[in-house]
Write an enzyme that holds these catalytic residues in place. Structure first.
Site, PDB file in Angstrom:
ATOM      1  N   GLU A 177      -0.816   6.136   2.475  1.00  0.00           N
ATOM      2  CA  GLU A 177      -1.168   6.591   3.907  1.00  0.00           C
ATOM      3  C   GLU A 177      -1.635   7.770   3.897  1.00  0.00           C
ATOM      4  O   GLU A 177      -1.086   9.106   3.954  1.00  0.00           O
ATOM      5  CB  GLU A 177       0.393   6.637   4.561  1.00  0.00           C
ATOM      6  N   LYS A 219      -2.792   2.376   4.352  1.00  0.00           N
ATOM      7  CA  LYS A 219      -2.165   2.682   5.847  1.00  0.00           C
ATOM      8  C   LYS A 219      -2.727   3.764   6.576  1.00  0.00           C
ATOM      9  O   LYS A 219      -2.464   5.203   6.170  1.00  0.00           O
ATOM     10  CB  LYS A 219      -0.574   2.841   5.787  1.00  0.00           C
TER      11      LYS A 219
END
Ligand code: 5MM
Length: 350
Positions: A177, A219
């Site tokens: 992420e 992500k």
């Protein structure tokens, strides 16, 4: 490396139009959100809140995986059932946040580096034994005057790649992420430029560290203007910019991209994901899905308010947002319909 297991877990995380529920707020973040609504910030209220979430009837119809915080993975429901078992029984894969937070990057005022690599191998082994099958590490990239610096981009990308390699060594699918924050007055074009550069560096470092792309999930943020940018953009423009940016920077071997919501409203996060799937779904090499925290939880949290009596209504709100994002993955989210349902719920309440 448990190659086959990693590939099949990663696929399960993004298959069947389901998405991921981020419920991994650390103490400061969770407490801040509770404080805003006057909810006491205690171990017990956090436990009760997470119990409300994981026991939501039918959640597994739309949610493939849930990211837990260390405190939650060790907690039980009031009936003594481990939270992780409740998830597994609902058909939801348990995951775990393993970074220990974003700290100031030395020598680079205003920039962040996420910590948590020391002792990570041992922690990952324990989480796998507890039943987790994926992990998540968030790196924070700030847009501002002269930033992000190369130092921040490289340090965060290398850290994400080292985390991902450690996860795969024990059989946990890493959610990678790199979040380019929405804070600021920058344009959507600036967000595009920064995100593209960051993603190139992230995949360069993942390659150098030997991370199996088929056994990971990305992500990222969507490509949006800063929250205080005077020029906001339509859902279609955001969808086009986001997909163009990802097409330039994410290898086709990655099975899925699960967006963070990053401070967008629940409705915008669903509408923009929907626009992407309507316009591009059949042309993309990866699944476009969600891994929302606030955009899934916020309406439920505002109904729950720390009161047991509000649990059923809060669960309905969470179930509803999960269903909206499932619909957005199918390109079938209709915000007008959703607004109508919201009014109906209000009417029924009165
Ligand atoms: C960006 O935050 C992640 C996605 O949540 P949103 O959809 O609300 O943006 C989220 O998973 C985040 O990483 C966790 O909430 C943990 O955050 P903190 O700040 O507590 O480490």
């Amino acid at each position: 490396m448990k190659t086959q297991e990693l590939i099949s877990t990663a696929r399960l995380m993004v298959d069947n139009h389901k998405g991921i529920l981020a419920m991994d707020e650390s103490f400061p973040t969770c407490n801040k959100r509770f404080a805003k609504l006057g909810i006491p910030q205690t171990v017990e209220t956090r436990r009760a809140y997470r119990e409300m979430i994981v026991t939501t009837p039918g959640l597994g119809e739309f949610i493939s995986g849930a990211i837990l915080f260390d405190e939650t993975i060790r907690q039980k429901t009031k009936d003594g059932i481990p939270m992780i078992k409740v998830l597994i029984d609902a058909g939801i894969i348990p995951g775990i946040k393993v970074d220990t937070g974003a700290k100031e990057l030395a020598g680079h005022p205003g920039e962040k580096i996420s910590e948590g690599l020391d002792g990570l191998r041992e922690r990952l082994i324990e989480y796998y034994q507890m039943g987790a099958r994926f992990a998540k590490w968030r790196a924070v990239i700030v847009i501002g005057e002269g930033i992000p610096s190369k130092a921040s981009t490289i340090a965060n990308s290398l850290t994400l790649a080292r985390y991902a390699a450690l996860c795969q060594e024990v059989g946990l699918v890493p959610i990678v992420e790199p979040e380019v924050l929405m804070d600021g007055s920058h344009t959507m074009e600036r967000c595009f430029e920064v995100t593209e550069e960051v993603l190139h560096e992230v995949f360069n470092q993942l390659y150098i560290q030997g991370v199996l792309l088929e056994g990971m999930i990305l992500k990222p943020n969507m490509i949006v203007p800063g929250l205080s940018c005077p020029k906001q953009e339509s859902d279609n423009k955001v969808a086009d910019a986001t997909v163009n940016c990802l097409m330039r920077s994410v290898p086709a071997a990655v099975p899925g991209i699960t967006f963070l919501s990053g401070g967008q409203t629940s409705e915008l996060a669903s509408a923009r994901l929907n626009a992407m799937n309507v316009r591009f779904k059949s042309k993309l090499p990866w699944e476009l899905s969600f891994s929302y925290g606030r955009a899934l939880q916020q309406p439920a949290l505002e109904i729950w308010l720390g009161k047991e009596a509000n649990v059923p209504e809060a669960q309905k709100a969470l179930h509803h947002r999960a269903k909206c994002n499932y619909a957005a993955r199918c390109g079938e989210y209709n915000s007008k319909e959703i607004v109508r349902i919201a009014h109906q719920v209000k009417k029924e309440e009165n």
